[in-house]
Structure formats: C-alpha cells, structure tokens
Design a protein around this motif. Structure first.
Motif, PDB file in Angstrom:
ATOM      1  N   PRO A   1     -13.222  -2.005  -2.993  1.00  0.00           N
ATOM      2  CA  PRO A   1     -12.253  -2.658  -2.929  1.00  0.00           C
ATOM      3  C   PRO A   1     -12.863  -3.437  -1.390  1.00  0.00           C
ATOM      4  CG  PRO A   1     -12.435  -0.289  -1.581  1.00  0.00           C
ATOM      5  CD  PRO A   1     -13.588  -0.361  -2.289  1.00  0.00           C
ATOM      6  N   ASP A   2     -13.516  -4.915  -1.607  1.00  0.00           N
ATOM      7  CA  ASP A   2     -13.706  -5.749  -0.776  1.00  0.00           C
ATOM      8  C   ASP A   2     -12.939  -7.093  -0.474  1.00  0.00           C
ATOM      9  OD1 ASP A   2     -14.592  -6.933  -2.746  1.00  0.00           O
ATOM     10  OD2 ASP A   2     -16.723  -7.377  -2.797  1.00  0.00           O
ATOM     11  N   HIS A   3     -12.038  -6.573  -0.630  1.00  0.00           N
ATOM     12  CA  HIS A   3     -11.349  -8.116  -0.848  1.00  0.00           C
ATOM     13  C   HIS A   3      -9.849  -8.188  -0.514  1.00  0.00           C
ATOM     14  CE1 HIS A   3      -9.987 -12.309  -3.109  1.00  0.00           C
ATOM     15  NE2 HIS A   3      -9.025 -11.721  -3.127  1.00  0.00           N
ATOM     16  N   PHE A   4      -9.266  -9.088   0.286  1.00  0.00           N
ATOM     17  CA  PHE A   4      -8.137  -8.824   0.588  1.00  0.00           C
ATOM     18  C   PHE A   4      -7.208 -10.592  -0.266  1.00  0.00           C
ATOM     19  CE2 PHE A   4     -10.153  -6.694   4.270  1.00  0.00           C
ATOM     20  CZ  PHE A   4      -9.355  -5.113   4.792  1.00  0.00           C
ATOM     21  N   ILE A   5      -5.725  -8.811  -0.760  1.00  0.00           N
ATOM     22  CA  ILE A   5      -5.002  -9.784  -0.947  1.00  0.00           C
ATOM     23  C   ILE A   5      -3.624  -9.962   0.420  1.00  0.00           C
ATOM     24  CG2 ILE A   5      -3.406 -11.003  -2.768  1.00  0.00           C
ATOM     25  CD1 ILE A   5      -5.099  -9.173  -4.947  1.00  0.00           C
ATOM     26  N   VAL A   6      -3.204 -11.034   0.175  1.00  0.00           N
ATOM     27  CA  VAL A   6      -1.327 -11.339   1.514  1.00  0.00           C
ATOM     28  C   VAL A   6      -1.208 -12.189   0.513  1.00  0.00           C
ATOM     29  CG1 VAL A   6      -1.139 -11.822   3.482  1.00  0.00           C
ATOM     30  CG2 VAL A   6      -3.503 -11.322   3.619  1.00  0.00           C
ATOM     31  N   ILE A   7       0.339 -11.240   0.679  1.00  0.00           N
ATOM     32  CA  ILE A   7       1.271 -12.291  -0.070  1.00  0.00           C
ATOM     33  C   ILE A   7       2.313 -12.331   1.103  1.00  0.00           C
ATOM     34  CG2 ILE A   7       3.596 -11.838  -1.618  1.00  0.00           C
ATOM     35  CD1 ILE A   7       1.468  -9.671  -3.297  1.00  0.00           C
ATOM     36  N   THR A   8       2.942 -13.986   1.530  1.00  0.00           N
ATOM     37  CA  THR A   8       3.589 -14.515   2.489  1.00  0.00           C
ATOM     38  C   THR A   8       4.897 -14.135   1.988  1.00  0.00           C
ATOM     39  OG1 THR A   8       2.002 -15.848   3.092  1.00  0.00           O
ATOM     40  CG2 THR A   8       4.238 -15.872   3.669  1.00  0.00           C
TER      41      THR A   8
ATOM     42  N   GLY B   1       3.493   0.109  -4.880  1.00  0.00           N
ATOM     43  CA  GLY B   1       4.868  -0.866  -5.355  1.00  0.00           C
ATOM     44  C   GLY B   1       3.448  -1.575  -6.770  1.00  0.00           C
ATOM     45  N   ARG B   2       5.335  -2.483  -7.287  1.00  0.00           N
ATOM     46  CA  ARG B   2       4.098  -3.660  -8.020  1.00  0.00           C
ATOM     47  C   ARG B   2       3.728  -4.846  -7.861  1.00  0.00           C
ATOM     48  NH1 ARG B   2       6.615   1.105  -9.014  1.00  0.00           N
ATOM     49  NH2 ARG B   2       8.516   0.444  -8.989  1.00  0.00           N
ATOM     50  N   ILE B   3       2.848  -5.314  -8.247  1.00  0.00           N
ATOM     51  CA  ILE B   3       2.757  -6.772  -7.683  1.00  0.00           C
ATOM     52  C   ILE B   3       2.552  -7.002  -9.628  1.00  0.00           C
ATOM     53  CG2 ILE B   3       0.071  -6.566  -8.217  1.00  0.00           C
ATOM     54  CD1 ILE B   3       0.231  -9.211  -5.825  1.00  0.00           C
ATOM     55  N   VAL B   4       3.738  -8.010  -9.198  1.00  0.00           N
ATOM     56  CA  VAL B   4       3.609  -8.869 -11.276  1.00  0.00           C
ATOM     57  C   VAL B   4       3.258 -10.211 -10.935  1.00  0.00           C
ATOM     58  CG1 VAL B   4       6.142 -10.221 -12.352  1.00  0.00           C
ATOM     59  CG2 VAL B   4       5.970  -7.674 -10.893  1.00  0.00           C
ATOM     60  N   PHE B   5       2.405 -10.909 -11.894  1.00  0.00           N
ATOM     61  CA  PHE B   5       1.067 -12.118 -11.874  1.00  0.00           C
ATOM     62  C   PHE B   5       1.196 -12.818 -12.869  1.00  0.00           C
ATOM     63  CE2 PHE B   5      -1.849  -8.426 -11.843  1.00  0.00           C
ATOM     64  CZ  PHE B   5      -2.266  -9.018 -11.981  1.00  0.00           C
ATOM     65  N   THR B   6       0.748 -13.889 -12.856  1.00  0.00           N
ATOM     66  CA  THR B   6       0.290 -14.283 -14.820  1.00  0.00           C
ATOM     67  C   THR B   6      -1.327 -13.870 -15.166  1.00  0.00           C
ATOM     68  OG1 THR B   6       2.043 -15.728 -13.859  1.00  0.00           O
ATOM     69  CG2 THR B   6       0.516 -16.234 -15.655  1.00  0.00           C
ATOM     70  N   ASP B   7      -1.163 -13.178 -15.844  1.00  0.00           N
ATOM     71  CA  ASP B   7      -2.802 -13.051 -16.491  1.00  0.00           C
ATOM     72  C   ASP B   7      -2.607 -13.999 -17.805  1.00  0.00           C
ATOM     73  OD1 ASP B   7      -5.435 -11.969 -16.843  1.00  0.00           O
ATOM     74  OD2 ASP B   7      -4.601  -9.938 -17.649  1.00  0.00           O
TER      75      ASP B   7
ATOM     76  N   VAL C   1       2.240 -17.567  -6.800  1.00  0.00           N
ATOM     77  CA  VAL C   1       3.217 -17.056  -6.786  1.00  0.00           C
ATOM     78  C   VAL C   1       3.383 -16.259  -7.205  1.00  0.00           C
ATOM     79  CG1 VAL C   1       6.236 -17.138  -6.665  1.00  0.00           C
ATOM     80  CG2 VAL C   1       4.510 -19.245  -6.441  1.00  0.00           C
ATOM     81  N   VAL C   2       3.769 -14.882  -7.298  1.00  0.00           N
ATOM     82  CA  VAL C   2       4.294 -13.450  -7.928  1.00  0.00           C
ATOM     83  C   VAL C   2       5.485 -12.532  -6.848  1.00  0.00           C
ATOM     84  CG1 VAL C   2       1.306 -13.026  -6.909  1.00  0.00           C
ATOM     85  CG2 VAL C   2       2.716 -12.762  -5.228  1.00  0.00           C
ATOM     86  N   ALA C   3       5.793 -11.352  -7.603  1.00  0.00           N
ATOM     87  CA  ALA C   3       6.821 -10.381  -7.590  1.00  0.00           C
ATOM     88  C   ALA C   3       5.946  -9.579  -6.809  1.00  0.00           C
ATOM     89  CB  ALA C   3       7.565 -10.611  -8.562  1.00  0.00           C
ATOM     90  N   PHE C   4       6.947  -8.639  -5.939  1.00  0.00           N
ATOM     91  CA  PHE C   4       6.208  -7.548  -5.294  1.00  0.00           C
ATOM     92  C   PHE C   4       7.287  -6.428  -5.424  1.00  0.00           C
ATOM     93  CE2 PHE C   4       4.871  -4.346  -2.793  1.00  0.00           C
ATOM     94  CZ  PHE C   4       3.928  -3.851  -2.898  1.00  0.00           C
ATOM     95  N   GLU C   5       7.275  -5.631  -6.010  1.00  0.00           N
ATOM     96  CA  GLU C   5       8.391  -4.381  -6.280  1.00  0.00           C
ATOM     97  C   GLU C   5       8.567  -2.690  -5.497  1.00  0.00           C
ATOM     98  OE1 GLU C   5      11.840  -1.403  -8.247  1.00  0.00           O
ATOM     99  OE2 GLU C   5       8.778  -2.058  -8.731  1.00  0.00           O
ATOM    100  N   VAL C   6       9.337  -2.517  -5.228  1.00  0.00           N
ATOM    101  CA  VAL C   6       9.436  -1.236  -4.381  1.00  0.00           C
ATOM    102  C   VAL C   6      10.674  -0.193  -4.612  1.00  0.00           C
ATOM    103  CG1 VAL C   6       8.411   0.701  -2.634  1.00  0.00           C
ATOM    104  CG2 VAL C   6       7.340  -1.350  -2.479  1.00  0.00           C
TER     105      VAL C   6
END
Length: 136
Positions: free
Chosen positions: A116-123, A26-32, A68-73
């Motif tokens: 890969p020692d970090h989990f990101i959880v998107i609710t 998938g693609r995560i959309v975030f602000t950088d 707040v992020v977007a995620f697309e598949v």
C-alpha cells in the motif's frame, strides 16, 4: 426535517460528513476501460478529503488519477428497517508531494492490501445522503 419524494430524510452536508467516517468500509465508483467499476476500500477522512491507500500499480490507482469519482458509505439494520446512505462526488488525485505523503502516513489508515504505497485523495465536491427511519 426535510424529506425527499420517497419519504426519506434528506441529510445535510454536515451530517453526511459526520456519518461518513463512522463506518470502516466505503465503495469507490470509478471508470475502468470506459465502464463503471465499484471497489470496496477502507478509508479515512482528512478534513473533508477522503483518503484511500492502495498499491501504486493497481487498477484503482491508475483509474483514479485526476478523475471524477463517487464514494459511498452506508449503514443499515435490516431487522429494524432503518439506516442511512451517504454519497460523495469529487475529484480523485494521487498524492505525490513528499510532505503531503508524510502527513497522510500519519493518519489512522491501516491498509488491508499488500504494497500500500500509494495514496488516493478524493476532494469532496458534493456530499448527499438519506436516512430511513420507521415511524415511532
């Protein structure tokens, strides 16, 4: 079947959540740095939460803490001109509870990156999707 103004089939929340894990990337959309950024990631679902594993010091990990992020598949067949796209909008947070991390480590999520020692959880707050099909 509900159609949008372009004639695409509007997918229900349930159909979106069913399709989401059917693709490995998938693609995560975030602000950088105040600019939009998109990054492909592998992921899995934990209920309706999207789980991503990355390095703790990565740009993605830093940018998605309580954001707040977007995620697309999506999936398309260009020869048949059919396909679908699902977008989730939600709140991304770092998993920091040891019990939650232990549970997330048991999920079927094989990281593609080093450290890969970090989990990101998107609710999931909202899931929308569209399907294009050629007339029969």
């Amino acid at each position: 079947m509900k159609l949008d103004s372009a004639g695409l089939q509007v997918l229900s929340h349930e159909e979106c959540m069913r399709l989401l894990p059917s693709r490995p990337i998938g693609r995560i959309v975030f602000t950088d740095s105040a600019l939009p950024a998109v990054q492909p990631v592998n992921f899995c679902l934990d209920g309706e939460d999207i789980v991503i594993r990355t390095a703790a010091g990565s740009k993605l990990a830093a940018a998605t803490r309580d954001a707040v992020v977007a995620f697309e598949v999506d999936d398309f067949d260009s020869a048949e001109r059919t396909g679908w796209s699902v977008t989730v909008v939600g709140l991304a947070r770092a998993a920091d509870d040891p019990a939650q991390i232990a549970r997330l480590e048991s999920l079927r999520l094989t990281p593609w990156t080093r450290s890969p020692d970090h989990f990101i959880v998107i609710t999931t707050v909202e899931a929308t999707g569209r399907r294009i099909q050629q007339p029969a």
